[in-house]
Design an enzyme around this catalytic site. Structure first.
Site, short mmCIF file in Angstrom:
data_model
loop_
_atom_site.label_atom_id
_atom_site.label_comp_id
_atom_site.label_asym_id
_atom_site.label_seq_id
_atom_site.Cartn_x
_atom_site.Cartn_y
_atom_site.Cartn_z
N LYS A 1 -3.36 -4.70 5.19
CA LYS A 1 -3.08 -5.27 6.50
C LYS A 1 -2.04 -6.38 6.36
CE LYS A 1 -5.29 -7.62 10.36
NZ LYS A 1 -6.56 -8.02 10.98
N LYS B 1 -2.07 -1.01 8.19
CA LYS B 1 -1.83 -1.57 9.52
C LYS B 1 -0.74 -2.62 9.46
CE LYS B 1 -4.31 -4.53 12.69
NZ LYS B 1 -5.40 -5.44 12.78
#
Ligand code: PBG
Length: 328
Positions: free
Chosen positions: A195, A248
């Site tokens: 992330k 992400k």
């Protein structure tokens, strides 16, 4: 005359083009992110994400029914609590917003819907950071206990899977250990393992009221100059017991998706985040781009890069385009 089989021959006619496609998209792999808030009888549009709403628990079924009609069978829930404090205690409260939503959804839909919950502190803490603070720094190790407690309370309230998004070191192992110790050995963990600290989360933070009140998240989220670090994060989380690994954001990180897919042997998910949705919406509203074509192209690109699961606010539209044969 050229002897090799020329790809041009494989481009003649719609039937053949579909037969030889390398990438197939299936609506069962779509996950729709949803915001649930306290209160009653409200469906509130998110200004920076037109077409996306915050629902009170009594109105979530409007959206869930529409998803099921479209063929989308999985959601990821985000909670917007009324009460925030230093440690984010409503994240694991018995009557917390997510816990209430889970009980209501499971009562009505049982196994028709696969319900995943985001596990993080930032929507619940008064300072908006993803863990507990010690001075002005997030205290990694102290946050693990709170995250584990939150994950356990979600599973107890009926979540099918938990998805920690906080990026604290060691949280997958901590959550796995807590779930196992409480008899939930079969509850899976999807880790937001890779992330990045990204400006693409801007609209989400408006939606969830979770922007940090000071500083930023670069102390625990990844530097977007790095991709090998992403592999390392993914491998670590596999080692700690994650069942699915997420990358992400999606659109600007498909190189990372492809590398992670090579490096691990678990399902890989990518999250097309709020800023990606907002950009497409805004461009389409101005008439600069064709929204439907862009939705198809960006979704297929994620699958081509290797995603097995795709989290997207456009999940119902994508399911519809698959049904219509526009992609797939
Ligand atoms: C919570 C969380 C965030 C998103 C998912 N979980 C925000 C953040 O890390 O700041 C972003 C999702 C989106 O932008 O759509 N930590």
């Amino acid at each position: 005359m050229e002897m090799s089989i020329r790809p041009r021959r494989l481009r003649k006619g719609e039937l053949l083009r579909k037969m030889v496609r390398e990438t197939r998209v299936d609506e069962s792999s779509l996950i729709y992110p949803m915001f649930v808030k306290e209160g009653t009888n409200q469906k509130e549009e998110i200004p920076t994400m037109p077409g996306q709403y915050r629902y009170t628990v009594d109105r979530v079924s409007e959206q869930l029914d529409a998803l099921l009609d479209a063929g989308v069978t999985s959601v990821m829930l985000f909670g917007i609590p009324d009460h925030k404090d230093e440690v984010g205690s409503s994240a694991w409260a018995e009557d917390g917003i997510i816990q209430k939503a889970l009980r209501a959804i499971k009562r009505e839909y049982a196994d028709q819907l696969y319900v995943i919950t985001d596990v993080c502190m930032c929507e619940y803490t008064s300072h908006g950071h993803c863990g507990m603070l010690c001075g002005c720094e997030v205290d990694n190790d102290k946050s693990l206990e709170l995250l584990s407690r939150t994950a356990l309370s979600h599973i107890q309230a009926g979540a099918d899977m938990v998805a920690p998004s906080d990026m604290m070191d060691g949280r997958v192992r901590a959550i796995r250990t807590t779930l196992d110790a409480n008899g939930y050995e079969t509850a899976p963990i999807m880790s937001y393992a890779v992330k990045y600290a990204s400006a693409f989360y801007g609209p989400f933070r408006d939606a969830a009221g979770s922007a940090p009140s000071f500083g930023d998240r670069r102390g625990y989220q990844m530097d977007y100059h790095n991709s090998r670090e992403g592999i390392k994060e993914a491998l670590l989380d596999v080692e700690e017991g994650a069942d699915i690994i997420m990358v992400k954001p999606a659109m600007s990180y498909l190189d990372v998706v492809a590398k992670v897919k090579e490096a691990i042997h678990l399902p890989v998910a990518a999250y097309s985040v709020s800023g990606e949705y907002a950009m497409i919406k805004a461009g389409a509203a101005l008439g600069y781009i064709d929204e439907e074509k862009i939705i198809c192209e960006t979704a297929v690109a994620a699958y081509r890069a290797g995603v097995d699961l795709y989290l997207t606010y456009y999940a119902p539209e994508i399911a519809k385009f698959i049904k219509e044969g526009r992609i797939g």
